[in-house]
Write a protein that holds these residues in place. Structure first.
Motif, PDB file in Angstrom:
ATOM      1  N   UNK A 263      -1.580  17.186   4.784  1.00  0.00           N
ATOM      2  CA  UNK A 263      -2.519  16.568   5.568  1.00  0.00           C
ATOM      3  C   UNK A 263      -3.524  15.828   5.283  1.00  0.00           C
ATOM      4  N   UNK A 264      -3.998  16.024   4.100  1.00  0.00           N
ATOM      5  CA  UNK A 264      -5.208  15.408   3.542  1.00  0.00           C
ATOM      6  C   UNK A 264      -4.958  13.736   2.822  1.00  0.00           C
ATOM      7  N   UNK A 265      -3.597  13.891   2.329  1.00  0.00           N
ATOM      8  CA  UNK A 265      -2.796  12.716   1.921  1.00  0.00           C
ATOM      9  C   UNK A 265      -2.671  12.018   2.962  1.00  0.00           C
ATOM     10  N   UNK A 266      -2.354  12.284   4.174  1.00  0.00           N
ATOM     11  CA  UNK A 266      -2.074  11.265   5.232  1.00  0.00           C
ATOM     12  C   UNK A 266      -3.637  10.733   5.943  1.00  0.00           C
ATOM     13  N   UNK A 267      -4.333  11.603   5.795  1.00  0.00           N
ATOM     14  CA  UNK A 267      -5.782  11.287   6.205  1.00  0.00           C
ATOM     15  C   UNK A 267      -6.211  10.072   5.264  1.00  0.00           C
ATOM     16  N   UNK A 268      -6.208  10.390   3.788  1.00  0.00           N
ATOM     17  CA  UNK A 268      -6.248   9.479   2.903  1.00  0.00           C
ATOM     18  C   UNK A 268      -5.770   8.264   2.948  1.00  0.00           C
TER      19      UNK A 268
ATOM     20  N   UNK B  85       0.631  -1.213  -0.319  1.00  0.00           N
ATOM     21  CA  UNK B  85      -0.012   0.043  -0.201  1.00  0.00           C
ATOM     22  C   UNK B  85       0.801   1.069  -0.086  1.00  0.00           C
ATOM     23  N   UNK B  86       1.701   1.349   0.713  1.00  0.00           N
ATOM     24  CA  UNK B  86       2.638   2.387   0.827  1.00  0.00           C
ATOM     25  C   UNK B  86       3.675   2.921  -0.311  1.00  0.00           C
ATOM     26  N   UNK B  87       4.035   1.682  -1.231  1.00  0.00           N
ATOM     27  CA  UNK B  87       4.913   1.781  -2.398  1.00  0.00           C
ATOM     28  C   UNK B  87       3.907   2.076  -3.493  1.00  0.00           C
ATOM     29  N   UNK B  88       2.688   2.193  -3.356  1.00  0.00           N
ATOM     30  CA  UNK B  88       1.853   2.631  -4.422  1.00  0.00           C
ATOM     31  C   UNK B  88       1.370   4.057  -4.330  1.00  0.00           C
ATOM     32  N   UNK B  89       2.046   4.770  -3.309  1.00  0.00           N
ATOM     33  CA  UNK B  89       1.687   6.192  -2.929  1.00  0.00           C
ATOM     34  C   UNK B  89       2.844   7.153  -3.596  1.00  0.00           C
ATOM     35  N   UNK B  90       2.427   8.265  -4.087  1.00  0.00           N
ATOM     36  CA  UNK B  90       3.549   9.341  -4.443  1.00  0.00           C
ATOM     37  C   UNK B  90       3.805  10.427  -3.298  1.00  0.00           C
ATOM     38  N   UNK B  91       4.740  10.918  -3.331  1.00  0.00           N
ATOM     39  CA  UNK B  91       5.577  11.963  -2.553  1.00  0.00           C
ATOM     40  C   UNK B  91       4.622  13.016  -2.256  1.00  0.00           C
ATOM     41  N   UNK B  92       4.061  13.483  -3.484  1.00  0.00           N
ATOM     42  CA  UNK B  92       3.271  14.567  -3.427  1.00  0.00           C
ATOM     43  C   UNK B  92       1.817  14.213  -2.728  1.00  0.00           C
ATOM     44  N   UNK B  93       1.533  13.101  -2.871  1.00  0.00           N
ATOM     45  CA  UNK B  93       0.267  12.887  -2.180  1.00  0.00           C
ATOM     46  C   UNK B  93       0.316  12.855  -0.633  1.00  0.00           C
ATOM     47  N   UNK B  94       1.559  12.166  -0.112  1.00  0.00           N
ATOM     48  CA  UNK B  94       1.667  11.989   1.066  1.00  0.00           C
ATOM     49  C   UNK B  94       2.219  13.283   2.109  1.00  0.00           C
TER      50      UNK B  94
END
Length: 161
Positions: free
Chosen positions: A123-128, A111-120
């Motif tokens: 704060x909204x990215x962390x909530x998602x 799950x973490x590997x499928x994320x992008x740095x911009x998303x994370x």
């Protein structure tokens, strides 16, 4: 023809009866107020006792930190270092997650590997991401599996580099 004079005692008897009825009504209403106030005091005491009962201690399942390569559109190297704990409501959920920790860590890594740095980085990215983790935990890891009662995802470390 002789007239009998009216009895004078009857007027006093009527007044005594009226005064007696007023006293009875006043006593009844005073007793009612006392009873209702007593019930209200007991209800307030019951609420105070319920509030004084200690809350059950929260149960946390710590997950050792991950270091993950993040995908990037620009092909630049981005890393995520993340540590987290899952808050659960019962010992059965805690024991199950501990028993299946390798499988849980594998799912989290994917799950973490499928994320992008911009998303994370937001704060909204962390909530998602937290919502995705909770959703992932609804998928069974074993058959049969008890209902996992995970109430929160708490980040203990979170670095995007």
């Amino acid at each position: 023809m002789s007239k009998t004079p009216p009895a004078r005692g009857n007027g006093k008897a009527i007044w005594l009866l009226v005064i007696l009825l007023v006293l009875i009504a006043a006593g009844g209403s005073a007793a009612g107020v006392y009873f209702l106030m007593g019930k209200g005091a007991h209800a307030a005491t019951d609420r105070a006792e319920a509030a004084a009962e200690p809350m059950p201690a929260p149960i946390f399942v710590p997950i050792t930190p991950f270091t993950i390569n993040l995908r990037s559109a620009e092909r630049e190297e981005r890393l995520l270092y993340v540590g987290l704990s899952l808050q659960v409501t019962d010992k059965a959920s805690e024991e199950f997650l501990k028993q299946y920790m390798p499988q849980l860590r594998s799912r989290l890594l994917k799950l973490f590997a499928a994320q992008t740095a911009a998303e994370l980085m937001t704060p909204g990215g962390k909530d998602q991401l937290s919502a995705k983790i909770l959703e992932m935990l609804q998928q069974p890891m074993a058959t049969p599996q008890p209902t996992l009662r995970v109430t929160d995802v708490l980040y203990t470390d979170f670095i995007v580099q």
